[in-house]
Each structure stands twice: as C-alpha cells, then as structure tokens.
Write an enzyme that holds these catalytic residues in place. Structure first.
Site, PDB file in Angstrom:
ATOM      1  N   ASP A  80      -4.904   8.763 -11.464  1.00 21.09           N
ATOM      2  CA  ASP A  80      -4.525   8.182 -10.178  1.00 21.09           C
ATOM      3  C   ASP A  80      -3.384   7.186 -10.326  1.00 21.09           C
ATOM      4  O   ASP A  80      -3.368   6.364 -11.246  1.00 21.09           O
ATOM      5  CB  ASP A  80      -5.753   7.487  -9.573  1.00 21.09           C
ATOM      6  CG  ASP A  80      -5.527   7.024  -8.145  1.00 21.09           C
ATOM      7  OD1 ASP A  80      -4.840   7.744  -7.402  1.00 21.09           O
ATOM      8  OD2 ASP A  80      -6.059   5.962  -7.779  1.00 21.09           O
ATOM      9  N   HIS A  81      -2.431   7.264  -9.405  1.00 28.11           N
ATOM     10  CA  HIS A  81      -1.331   6.300  -9.292  1.00 28.11           C
ATOM     11  C   HIS A  81      -0.592   6.065 -10.600  1.00 28.11           C
ATOM     12  O   HIS A  81      -0.360   4.919 -11.006  1.00 28.11           O
ATOM     13  CB  HIS A  81      -1.831   4.964  -8.733  1.00 28.11           C
ATOM     14  CG  HIS A  81      -1.802   4.909  -7.239  1.00 28.11           C
ATOM     15  ND1 HIS A  81      -0.629   4.865  -6.518  1.00 28.11           N
ATOM     16  CD2 HIS A  81      -2.802   4.913  -6.332  1.00 28.11           C
ATOM     17  CE1 HIS A  81      -0.908   4.839  -5.229  1.00 28.11           C
ATOM     18  NE2 HIS A  81      -2.224   4.882  -5.096  1.00 28.11           N
ATOM     19  N   ASP A 102       3.155   8.597  -8.741  1.00 24.69           N
ATOM     20  CA  ASP A 102       3.524   7.673  -7.669  1.00 24.69           C
ATOM     21  C   ASP A 102       4.950   7.183  -7.894  1.00 24.69           C
ATOM     22  O   ASP A 102       5.191   6.231  -8.630  1.00 24.69           O
ATOM     23  CB  ASP A 102       2.548   6.496  -7.652  1.00 24.69           C
ATOM     24  CG  ASP A 102       2.869   5.488  -6.551  1.00 24.69           C
ATOM     25  OD1 ASP A 102       3.830   5.716  -5.801  1.00 24.69           O
ATOM     26  OD2 ASP A 102       2.144   4.476  -6.456  1.00 24.69           O
ATOM     27  N   GLU A 132       3.164  10.716  -3.411  1.00 22.11           N
ATOM     28  CA  GLU A 132       3.009   9.767  -2.315  1.00 22.11           C
ATOM     29  C   GLU A 132       4.336   9.557  -1.605  1.00 22.11           C
ATOM     30  O   GLU A 132       5.390   9.473  -2.238  1.00 22.11           O
ATOM     31  CB  GLU A 132       2.493   8.433  -2.865  1.00 22.11           C
ATOM     32  CG  GLU A 132       2.369   7.346  -1.814  1.00 22.11           C
ATOM     33  CD  GLU A 132       1.712   6.097  -2.380  1.00 22.11           C
ATOM     34  OE1 GLU A 132       0.578   6.201  -2.861  1.00 22.11           O
ATOM     35  OE2 GLU A 132       2.344   5.035  -2.354  1.00 22.11           O
ATOM     36  N   HIS A 174      -4.230  -0.802   0.198  1.00 25.36           N
ATOM     37  CA  HIS A 174      -5.008  -0.925  -1.027  1.00 25.36           C
ATOM     38  C   HIS A 174      -5.695  -2.290  -1.137  1.00 25.36           C
ATOM     39  O   HIS A 174      -5.240  -3.283  -0.573  1.00 25.36           O
ATOM     40  CB  HIS A 174      -4.103  -0.749  -2.248  1.00 25.36           C
ATOM     41  CG  HIS A 174      -3.702   0.663  -2.496  1.00 25.36           C
ATOM     42  ND1 HIS A 174      -2.423   1.110  -2.325  1.00 25.36           N
ATOM     43  CD2 HIS A 174      -4.419   1.744  -2.899  1.00 25.36           C
ATOM     44  CE1 HIS A 174      -2.349   2.402  -2.617  1.00 25.36           C
ATOM     45  NE2 HIS A 174      -3.553   2.807  -2.963  1.00 25.36           N
ATOM     46  N   HIS A 202      -5.180   7.174   0.800  1.00 25.43           N
ATOM     47  CA  HIS A 202      -5.404   6.089  -0.142  1.00 25.43           C
ATOM     48  C   HIS A 202      -5.780   4.829   0.643  1.00 25.43           C
ATOM     49  O   HIS A 202      -5.608   4.759   1.853  1.00 25.43           O
ATOM     50  CB  HIS A 202      -4.147   5.832  -0.966  1.00 25.43           C
ATOM     51  CG  HIS A 202      -3.897   6.851  -2.026  1.00 25.43           C
ATOM     52  ND1 HIS A 202      -3.716   6.522  -3.350  1.00 25.43           N
ATOM     53  CD2 HIS A 202      -3.810   8.207  -1.958  1.00 25.43           C
ATOM     54  CE1 HIS A 202      -3.516   7.623  -4.051  1.00 25.43           C
ATOM     55  NE2 HIS A 202      -3.568   8.655  -3.225  1.00 25.43           N
ATOM     56  N   ASN A 224      -9.607   8.848  -1.091  1.00 27.99           N
ATOM     57  CA  ASN A 224      -9.685   8.025  -2.302  1.00 27.99           C
ATOM     58  C   ASN A 224     -10.386   6.705  -2.013  1.00 27.99           C
ATOM     59  O   ASN A 224      -9.999   5.996  -1.083  1.00 27.99           O
ATOM     60  CB  ASN A 224      -8.276   7.716  -2.820  1.00 27.99           C
ATOM     61  CG  ASN A 224      -7.642   8.888  -3.538  1.00 27.99           C
ATOM     62  OD1 ASN A 224      -7.949  10.039  -3.266  1.00 27.99           O
ATOM     63  ND2 ASN A 224      -6.751   8.584  -4.459  1.00 27.99           N
TER      64      ASN A 224
END
Length: 296
Positions: A80-81, A102, A132, A174, A202, A224
């Site tokens: 992830d990311h 990302d 993204e 986030h 996200h 997510n």
C-alpha cells in the site's frame, strides 16, 4: 490456499472488497481471522510506512505470506502507498499479488510515465496495480484536504497508464480518528461512469458505516481501512493496561487487541458485502471481458 489477486475477488462479486492494513504481525493475523469469521475474501495490506517501521520488507512479508496462505478464505497480499519504484519491484519479487504505486505528488507527466512503467512490469508478472489520482487528503502538501478527482482526468490517466484500479479523492482524508467524513456520492457515480477500472476509497476510516455502504453502492469496489482498526486495536490494549498497570507480558495486552480488531474486520467485511451497487452506467473493466478498453 494460494494467494489471489484483487481481480480474482472482484470477478466473483459485485460488492466492495475490504482492504485492511497491518503494521504488526498480530494485526495481520487479526485481518485474516476476521475474514475467516466473516467467510469472505480480504485484501491484506502492508504499507510503505509499515516497511519503514520494521526496517525491511522481507521479514514482515514472510510472516504475512505464511499466515495468508494458511487462511481458509481467499487473500490478496497488497503493498500500500508505495512511493518508491524499487520497493514495488521488491514486493513483486517477494510474491505480492497486488501493489499500489502512489505518484500523486509528482507532476502529471512524470506520474503517468512512472505509473505506466510499473504497470508494465507488474502485468508481466500477473500482479494487480493500483494508482492514485486527485491526492487523497490528510498528508499535507500535495495531499491537501478538499482536493477532488476530476472524472475526465481520471479516464485519461487510466488510459495512459494501464493500471488495474484507481484510488480517487471524493471527500475522505487519511489518518482520521473520528468518522465524520462526507463522501461526494455524485462524484463517485461520475467517476464510475468515466473510469473503466475498479475505484478505490482511501481514508475510509473517516467515514461511518452508512457513508461507506453508500459509497460502495455508488461504485467504490475496494475500501481501504487502517486508522480505524488501529483505534480499535489500541482501545483494547489500553483497557487491559488501565485495568492492571502491573501487566508486563505483551501477550496479555496485544492478544486482546488482536481479538478486538478481528471482530471489527469481520463486521466491516459483512457491511461491504451487503452494499450491492446500483447497476447503471459504465461497468469496471475486468480481465477477460470484451470489449475491455480502459478509459473509454
């Protein structure tokens, strides 16, 4: 059972799939236990930040792969990311079935070029690629809250990069510890109509149950969640330590954290599975479908 890809999951359901992060082995175990309790597939996620915490990707990956392949439900292992292409390459070599690159902080041309290069590499290895566009909020700078993904730009980005899924900015942020985010459902529907790959949400920890269900019904296919599960995990740990400050054995407090997180994972997976999308507008493009032309 063997690891699967998110495509494998999304082919067999029209509902949203849960994708949950774990920074500790106990949290990874909680995700898998929760999925088994719900009897639903799950995407197990390790972030670039978790890798930094442990100092390396390989050890945590070995634990995650061992636990995931022993699970009684389908599991995809997702990076992830990741902002570093070399970390993506390492994840592919270690057997991840899904990665997110990302590049949202980069200028458009550079983001497209790097993402396309990573998509080409991953496609040759059968690995699912998420990218993204629109800078999901909450990371300061390029990730300023209030940014929204433009549907036309999203369609062009997917067509130019060849990614398998797109994380979009539609109102979440986030690291939210309160579930007060308001998702622009009209924008989700517009993005779903414009983009021929699954949409990813996200910052989902900031949205309450009803909002997440509505987002899934509007067209979100992958949800997510990290911070919300950290909150649940930490609350259980804190309850043990508050009740008995003399406790020093970490198994005594980490165990309850794992159990509480597993229960919440199962509950969320059932919530997403029940949120069937409205079947109008363009459908996400899945491998094997004809025609299957991203961005059209």
């Amino acid at each position: 059972m063997p690891l699967v890809t998110p495509h494998d999951m999304l082919r067999t359901t029209t509902a949203a799939v849960g994708a949950f992060n774990g920074a500790l082995i106990e949290q990874l175990e909680a995700v898998l236990t929760g999925a088994e309790q719900a009897r639903l597939p799950v995407i197990l996620q390790i972030s670039e930040n978790a890798v930094a915490h442990h100092g390396a990707l390989a050890p945590l990956t070995a634990a995650a792969r061992s636990a995931a392949t022993a699970a009684a439900v389908p599991v995809a292992l997702h990076l992830d990311h990741a902002t570093r292409p070399d970390l993506v390459e390492e994840a592919v070599a270690l057997g991840f079935t899904s990665v997110m690159y990302d590049g949202a902080h980069l200028p458009w041309e550079e983001n497209v070029a790097r993402t396309r290069s990573i998509a080409d590499l991953c496609r040759s290895r059968g690995v699912f690629v998420e990218a993204e566009l629109g800078e999901i909020g909450g990371k300061n700078g390029a990730h300023a809250p209030g940014v929204r993904t433009d549907p036309d730009e999203a369609a062009r980005f997917v067509a130019d990069t060849g990614v398998d899924a797109l994380a979009v900015a539609v109102g979440t942020s986030h690291h939210m510890t309160e579930r007060t985010a308001r998702i622009d459902l009209d924008l989700v529907r517009a993005l779903r109509a414009a983009v021929r790959v699954p949409l990813v949400l996200h910052g989902s920890s900031g949205a309450d149950d009803a909002t997440l269900a509505a987002a899934a019904a509007a067209g979100i296919r992958k949800v997510n969640i990290s911070t919300h599960l950290n909150t649940v995990f930490t609350a259980a740990v804190r309850a043990v330590l508050d009740a008995d400050p003399a406790v020093v054995d970490p198994r005594r407090y980490v165990g309850p954290g794992r159990e509480a997180m597993a229960v919440e994972v199962a509950r969320l997976l059932r919530l997403f599975a029940a949120a069937e999308p409205a079947m109008s507008g363009s459908q996400p493009c899945m491998p094997g479908s004809q025609p299957c032309m991203s961005g059209t």
